[in-house]
Design an enzyme around this catalytic site. Structure first.
Site, PDB file in Angstrom:
ATOM      1  N   ASN A   1      -1.847 -10.932   8.350  1.00 41.11           N
ATOM      2  CA  ASN A   1      -2.600  -9.831   8.731  1.00 41.11           C
ATOM      3  C   ASN A   1      -4.078 -10.279   8.003  1.00 41.11           C
ATOM      4  OD1 ASN A   1      -3.595  -6.651   9.088  1.00 41.11           O
ATOM      5  ND2 ASN A   1      -4.267  -7.146   6.766  1.00 41.11           N
ATOM      6  N   GLU A   2      -5.096 -10.264   8.828  1.00 38.58           N
ATOM      7  CA  GLU A   2      -6.611 -10.434   8.480  1.00 38.58           C
ATOM      8  C   GLU A   2      -6.634 -11.587   7.514  1.00 38.58           C
ATOM      9  OE1 GLU A   2      -8.087  -6.732   6.733  1.00 38.58           O
ATOM     10  OE2 GLU A   2      -8.021  -6.001   8.715  1.00 38.58           O
TER      11      GLU A   2
ATOM     12  N   ASN B   1      -8.033  -6.058  14.183  1.00 35.19           N
ATOM     13  CA  ASN B   1      -8.281  -4.826  13.429  1.00 35.19           C
ATOM     14  C   ASN B   1      -9.740  -4.617  13.543  1.00 35.19           C
ATOM     15  OD1 ASN B   1      -5.466  -4.861  12.787  1.00 35.19           O
ATOM     16  ND2 ASN B   1      -5.922  -5.539  10.496  1.00 35.19           N
TER      17      ASN B   1
ATOM     18  N   HIS C   1       1.084  -9.067   4.861  1.00 34.55           N
ATOM     19  CA  HIS C   1       0.000  -8.287   4.294  1.00 34.55           C
ATOM     20  C   HIS C   1      -0.470  -8.628   2.985  1.00 34.55           C
ATOM     21  CE1 HIS C   1      -2.216  -4.737   6.593  1.00 34.55           C
ATOM     22  NE2 HIS C   1      -2.882  -4.942   5.321  1.00 34.55           N
TER      23      HIS C   1
ATOM     24  N   ARG D   1       3.754   0.156  12.901  1.00 34.37           N
ATOM     25  CA  ARG D   1       3.487  -1.311  12.528  1.00 34.37           C
ATOM     26  C   ARG D   1       3.512  -1.165  10.939  1.00 34.37           C
ATOM     27  NH1 ARG D   1      -2.208  -3.876  10.931  1.00 34.37           N
ATOM     28  NH2 ARG D   1      -1.277  -6.061  10.116  1.00 34.37           N
TER      29      ARG D   1
ATOM     30  N   GLU E   1      -5.561   1.889  -1.356  1.00 37.20           N
ATOM     31  CA  GLU E   1      -6.607   1.281  -0.671  1.00 37.20           C
ATOM     32  C   GLU E   1      -7.246   0.016  -1.565  1.00 37.20           C
ATOM     33  OE1 GLU E   1      -7.580   1.110   2.422  1.00 37.20           O
ATOM     34  OE2 GLU E   1      -9.211  -0.099   2.172  1.00 37.20           O
ATOM     35  N   TRP E   2      -6.344  -0.926  -1.901  1.00 39.51           N
ATOM     36  CA  TRP E   2      -6.635  -2.283  -2.517  1.00 39.51           C
ATOM     37  C   TRP E   2      -7.579  -1.828  -3.421  1.00 39.51           C
ATOM     38  CZ3 TRP E   2      -2.694  -4.923  -0.880  1.00 39.51           C
ATOM     39  CH2 TRP E   2      -2.235  -4.834   0.503  1.00 39.51           C
TER      40      TRP E   2
ATOM     41  N   TRP F   1      -4.976   3.245  11.828  1.00 40.14           N
ATOM     42  CA  TRP F   1      -4.723   2.978  10.485  1.00 40.14           C
ATOM     43  C   TRP F   1      -5.080   4.264   9.806  1.00 40.14           C
ATOM     44  CZ3 TRP F   1      -2.484  -0.577   7.559  1.00 40.14           C
ATOM     45  CH2 TRP F   1      -2.472  -0.507   6.030  1.00 40.14           C
TER      46      TRP F   1
ATOM     47  N   GLU G   1      -4.978  -2.221  14.031  1.00 35.91           N
ATOM     48  CA  GLU G   1      -5.859  -1.223  13.101  1.00 35.91           C
ATOM     49  C   GLU G   1      -6.914  -0.658  13.646  1.00 35.91           C
ATOM     50  OE1 GLU G   1      -5.918  -2.539   8.815  1.00 35.91           O
ATOM     51  OE2 GLU G   1      -4.214  -3.705   9.138  1.00 35.91           O
TER      52      GLU G   1
ATOM     53  N   GLN H   1       0.838  -1.203  -0.023  1.00 33.36           N
ATOM     54  CA  GLN H   1      -0.047   0.040  -0.097  1.00 33.36           C
ATOM     55  C   GLN H   1       0.774   1.060   0.042  1.00 33.36           C
ATOM     56  OE1 GLN H   1      -2.797  -1.532   3.350  1.00 33.36           O
ATOM     57  NE2 GLN H   1      -3.963  -0.511   2.307  1.00 33.36           N
TER      58      GLN H   1
ATOM     59  N   TYR I   1     -12.824  -1.467  12.791  1.00 30.55           N
ATOM     60  CA  TYR I   1     -13.301  -0.317  11.981  1.00 30.55           C
ATOM     61  C   TYR I   1     -14.678   0.068  12.189  1.00 30.55           C
ATOM     62  CZ  TYR I   1      -8.999  -0.551   9.287  1.00 30.55           C
ATOM     63  OH  TYR I   1      -7.559  -0.549   9.102  1.00 30.55           O
TER      64      TYR I   1
HETATM   65  C1  PNW Z   1      -7.928  -3.645   6.457  1.00 30.23           C
HETATM   66  N1  PNW Z   1     -13.647  -5.034   4.279  1.00 30.23           N
HETATM   67  O1  PNW Z   1      -8.684  -4.134   5.447  1.00 30.23           O
HETATM   68  C2  PNW Z   1      -6.428  -3.770   6.085  1.00 30.23           C
HETATM   69  O2  PNW Z   1      -5.892  -4.418   6.923  1.00 30.23           O
HETATM   70  C3  PNW Z   1      -5.744  -2.478   5.671  1.00 30.23           C
HETATM   71  O3  PNW Z   1      -4.711  -2.964   4.517  1.00 30.23           O
HETATM   72  C4  PNW Z   1      -6.912  -1.400   4.860  1.00 30.23           C
HETATM   73  O4  PNW Z   1      -6.297  -0.682   4.140  1.00 30.23           O
HETATM   74  C5  PNW Z   1      -7.732  -1.323   5.811  1.00 30.23           C
HETATM   75  O5  PNW Z   1      -8.317  -2.335   6.463  1.00 30.23           O
HETATM   76  C6  PNW Z   1      -8.566  -0.169   5.298  1.00 30.23           C
HETATM   77  O6  PNW Z   1      -9.582  -1.041   4.602  1.00 30.23           O
HETATM   78  C7  PNW Z   1      -9.837  -4.428   5.292  1.00 30.23           C
HETATM   79  O7  PNW Z   1     -14.292  -4.694   3.230  1.00 30.23           O
HETATM   80  C8  PNW Z   1     -10.201  -4.170   3.867  1.00 30.23           C
HETATM   81  O8  PNW Z   1     -14.757  -5.487   5.150  1.00 30.23           O
HETATM   82  C9  PNW Z   1     -11.627  -4.305   3.448  1.00 30.23           C
HETATM   83  C10 PNW Z   1     -12.630  -4.816   4.803  1.00 30.23           C
HETATM   84  C11 PNW Z   1     -12.084  -5.052   5.913  1.00 30.23           C
HETATM   85  C12 PNW Z   1     -10.773  -4.635   6.112  1.00 30.23           C
END
Ligand code: PNW
Length: 481
Positions: A171-172, A311, A125, A79, A439-440, A432, A382, A22, A313
């Site tokens: 990671n995740e 992590n 990651h 991190r 952002e993927w 984060w 995160e 990223q 959110y």
């Molecule tokens: C995390 N969802 O990813 C990642 O660990 C990070 O690399 C990323 O940038 C960050 O969260 C913010 O998105 C996620 O779609 C990405 O539910 C997508 C999801 C959850 C976590």
């Protein structure tokens, strides 16, 4: 009688988080090999803005600037993740090592330590060396993948094990499994949906991938503990999980569905580690599509966490489905909604469709997993938010990111409440992200950074208001020895 004032323990560490693909850019520089994300980004339609991590924040050449930002924010820890294909371009245990890649990370760790910043390293990651996917199907091939990951990890521990004391294996794994092998929205993009991918089986592959990642995690933890851990090293896996609130709190089926949803998201990985088995709800729904544990495999996985990496959110409302689960269901046969039965939104809209902040959900989640797993030491690895329309605002407004300032304030206080009032054993927090970054699948349109990155102007970095808002909160909350 009032509540005690919430605090955090004296040894609490905080900082910011990023991931190699990223931020680093320099994907073709100094011998780095391609990862599955380099390939995935080349497929038209996979990334919202058609972009890739080719340049990103150019952190490979600006590592010193990133360290300066961390210092400016007063962050005691950082991190970040290593790019496996920068270290071993083809990835495998018999493939050549790229000395330049290794040296880059050694210097970076030395520079962090010289700046007084504690490094926390994620070994993986999401940027799997592309060759391993092509050679043998990556995560789908248990024997090969576990052996190659173990070799890569040992190589890294050999050069950094004496300097770095905080390690995260994966990671995740939920994202690697589900988004990579069920929905196909993340690399390598496999799915049963033939409009998206010519290959993949959403009914079986995500469960195989999750299983194999757990075995790779357990294998590497054993290597670390047997050969490198010493007195003070720590290693664990980082899971992701949103909190779940019932869509209809009066309906016991919705209340039960919340637990099922949490089990499919987190306990899938945490139950084997803490309880030595998969959750009953998953066994019941998935039957023989869920791999079974060989005794020697579960022996590696059980008790393989020195800390619980989390992590987190946001929160979603959960409504049970009344129909039989589909073969490609990975959520526990529920609908995930932003509004409850009464039409109340869980939180404000952000730039990411899945993310609506609800700080109290963070406290609930920390309590839930503490109760279920015997109050493990938790590292929040995160937590953060994007802001609706941020990318389209004038720079001055981007820098004045009150929405993010409030998010961090609310969430960090919710965490302190969990520690003080619920007995949650939380000891670290990484926001984060340090930088706006790739952002993927959302490309660069979604910004998560406390630092603005000007992609049109040589990746210039400018701190947003939120960058300096976090330090004072922790200064206030962390108990003095
Ligand atoms: C995390 N969802 O990813 C990642 O660990 C990070 O690399 C990323 O940038 C960050 O969260 C913010 O998105 C996620 O779609 C990405 O539910 C997508 C999801 C959850 C976590």
């Amino acid at each position: 009688m009032g509540y005690p004032t919430s605090t955090l323990p004296p040894d609490f560490i905080w900082g910011f988080a990023t991931a190699s693909y990223q931020i680093e850019g320099a994907t073709n520089v100094d011998g780095r090999g391609p990862s599955i994300w380099d390939s995935f980004c080349k497929i038209p339609g996979k990334i919202a803005d058609g972009s890739s991590g080719e340049v990103a924040c150019a952190s490979y050449n600006r590592a010193h600037e990133d360290i300066a930002l961390l210092k400016e924010c007063g962050a005691p820890a950082y991190r970040f993740s290593l790019s496996w294909s920068r270290i071993i371009p083809l990835g495998g245990r018999n493939d050549p090592v790229n000395e330049k890649g290794l040296q880059f990370y050694i210097k970076f760790v030395d520079d962090l330590l010289a700046a007084g910043i504690t490094p926390m390293i994620t070994l993986f990651h999401w940027d799997l060396p592309d060759e391993l996917d092509k050679r043998y199907g990556g995560f789908l091939n248990k024997e090969e993948f576990v052996a190659d990951f173990a070799h890569y990890a040992r190589l890294v521990f050999n050069v950094l094990g004496s300097k770095v004391k905080h390690w995260i294996t994966f990671n995740e794994p939920w994202c690697s499994s589900v988004l990579g092998y069920s929905t196909g929205s993340f690399a390598p993009g496999r799915t049963s949906d033939r409009s998206k991918s010519p290959i993949g089986n959403s009914a079986t592959e995500p469960w195989i991938v999750g299983h194999n990642i757990l075995i790779a995690h357990g294998t590497v933890v054993k290597i670390y503990r047997d050969e490198f851990k010493g007195e003070d090293g720590q290693i664990g896996i980082t899971l992701n999980g949103d909190w779940a609130e019932p869509w209809d709190p009066e309906n016991p089926a919705d209340v039960e569905a919340c637990t099922r949803r949490l089990e499919f998201a987190m306990s899938w990985f945490a139950d084997p580690i803490y309880h030595g088995k998969y959750p009953d709800s998953m066994v019941k729904q998935l039957g023989n599509r869920l791999p079974t544990w060989e005794p020697e495999e579960i022996a590696l996985v059980r008790n393989s966490n020195d800390f619980f990496g989390m992590n987190h959110y946001c929160t979603t409302y959960v409504r049970t489905k009344t129909s039989e689960p589909n073969l490609d269901d990975f959520e526990g046969n529920v609908d995930l909604l932003h509004e409850n039965k009464a039409g109340k939104s869980i939180g404000p809209v952000t730039q990411s469709s899945w993310l609506r902040p609800y700080a109290l959900g963070f406290r609930h989640l920390l309590k839930w997993l503490s109760e279920r797993y015997g109050y493990p030491k938790i590292y929040v690895t995160e937590n953060g938010t994007c802001v609706l329309g941020e990318n389209d605002l004038p720079v001055e407004q981007i820098l004045n990111d009150e929405f993010r300032v409030k998010y961090f304030d609310d969430y960090i206080h919710a965490m302190a409440n969990a520690y003080t009032r619920d007995g949650v054993n939380v000891h670290a927090y990484m926001a984060w992200s340090l930088l706006d970054n790739f952002e993927w699948a959302e490309g660069y349109e979604t910004r998560f950074g406390v630092t603005y990155v000007d992609y049109k102007n040589d990746q210039k970095r400018i701190l947003k208001k939120s960058a300096k808002s976090i330090g004072p909160i922790f200064k206030n909350l962390i108990e003095k020895d």
